[in-house]
Each structure stands twice: as C-alpha cells, then as structure tokens.
Design a protein around this motif. Structure first.
Motif, short mmCIF file in Angstrom:
data_model
loop_
_atom_site.label_atom_id
_atom_site.label_comp_id
_atom_site.label_asym_id
_atom_site.label_seq_id
_atom_site.Cartn_x
_atom_site.Cartn_y
_atom_site.Cartn_z
N CYS A 98 25.27 40.69 53.97
CA CYS A 98 25.20 40.48 52.52
C CYS A 98 26.02 41.55 51.81
CB CYS A 98 23.75 40.52 52.05
SG CYS A 98 23.56 40.24 50.27
N VAL A 105 22.20 37.88 56.24
CA VAL A 105 21.76 36.60 55.68
C VAL A 105 21.37 35.65 56.79
CG1 VAL A 105 23.15 36.85 53.59
CG2 VAL A 105 24.11 35.65 55.56
N ASN A 108 19.72 28.67 55.49
CA ASN A 108 18.63 27.92 54.87
C ASN A 108 18.98 26.44 55.02
OD1 ASN A 108 17.03 26.46 53.05
ND2 ASN A 108 16.96 28.14 51.57
N GLU A 111 18.47 24.03 51.83
CA GLU A 111 19.38 24.22 50.69
C GLU A 111 20.85 24.26 51.09
OE1 GLU A 111 18.49 24.49 47.41
OE2 GLU A 111 16.40 24.12 47.96
N SER A 113 22.42 26.78 52.49
CA SER A 113 22.94 28.03 51.93
C SER A 113 22.61 29.19 52.86
CB SER A 113 22.33 28.29 50.55
OG SER A 113 20.93 28.45 50.65
N ASP A 115 21.00 32.74 52.83
CA ASP A 115 20.06 33.46 51.97
C ASP A 115 19.78 34.85 52.53
OD1 ASP A 115 19.99 30.99 50.78
OD2 ASP A 115 17.88 30.59 51.21
N GLY A 120 17.22 38.52 47.88
CA GLY A 120 17.29 37.16 47.36
C GLY A 120 18.66 36.62 47.00
N ARG A 122 21.97 34.51 47.32
CA ARG A 122 22.23 33.25 48.01
C ARG A 122 23.72 32.94 47.93
NH1 ARG A 122 19.67 28.80 45.57
NH2 ARG A 122 19.99 27.71 47.51
#
Length: 145
Positions: A98, A105, A108, A111, A113, A115, A120, A122
């Motif tokens: 990240c 990360v 997900n 979604e 994505s 994450d 948090g 994304r």
C-alpha cells in the motif's frame, strides 16, 4: 522554572504536613486513561499485526493459477504481487504494498478491489486509488519479467 518553584512549595508543605491547593495539579497519578485510549491501542496493535503478517506471509499461488475474472496475491519473480485477469484474459499485475504506509493489500473478491487492512485504502484491479487515505496508485508490475 515556574514548575520547579511550585514543586519546592508543594514539597515543603508536604514535609510540614500542610495541604497545598496546587498539589493535585502536579500529582503524577492524576492522569486517568480515557476509555477511547484502549480502542486506540487495540487498533494500533492490529495495524502492526497486519503490517508484519503481510510482510512475512508465504504466498503459494502463481500467475498461472489465476483464472478469468479472478484476482489473488501471487508469487511473481520471487516476490509478492497482486494479479487480476479480466474476462478477456488480460493480466494486471501490481505491487501489493500500500502506498499509504506500506501494509500489504489483499484481494476483495466481492468488490473486485485491492483493500488495505491497516487503514482502509482501496485500489481497483489495475492499482488505481478508489478511496484513501492513500493518494498514490499501486505500482504496476511488468507481467513479462
């Protein structure tokens, strides 16, 4: 200097057994932890745990294990990477670190994505920021390497 003078007055009053109206202000036991402090500490321990586990976790999947419209953390050129293949089979590879504070990360599935479990952030399947606190996209990796 003023607190030193005040400390001298408080100590002198204590020695002779007299109450000092300012003693409570300088009492080392005056601090009572706010109930929110426990939540603050627990959350920061969780962030540290996620940061460390993401760095030392072993990744067993390889790019070849990823099917169409599927994403996962994979091993690519001996390093951790995020891989996603769209419905036409185009491969998107990103560095899973990240860009906010360096946690790893995770994919997900619901979604579609990447994450970050720490704060948090994304990112979409191609590594572009969807929501922060991260402001920079994930680093794109070359699938040919």
């Amino acid at each position: 200097m003023t607190t030193g003078t005040m400390a001298g007055h408080i100590l002198a009053d204590r020695i002779i057994g007299r109450d000092n109206p300012h003693a409570a202000i300088f009492d080392p036991a005056r601090f009572k932890a706010d109930p929110g402090m426990k939540h603050f500490i627990v959350e920061n321990v969780n962030v540290a745990k996620e940061l460390i586990s993401g760095k030392v976790g072993i990744v067993h999947k390889h790019v070849s294990d990823i099917g169409e419209d599927e994403g996962a953390v994979v091993r690519h050129n001996g390093k951790r990477a995020g891989a996603y293949k769209d419905t036409s089979g185009t491969l998107f590879l990103v560095d899973t670190t990240c860009t906010h504070l360096g946690c790893e990360v995770e994919w997900n599935e619901g979604e579609r994505s990447w994450d970050c479990p720490c704060h948090g952030s994304r990112f979409d399947y191609a590594g572009h920021v969807i929501e922060g606190p991260a402001v920079e996209d994930l680093k794109v990796l070359d699938a040919q390497e």
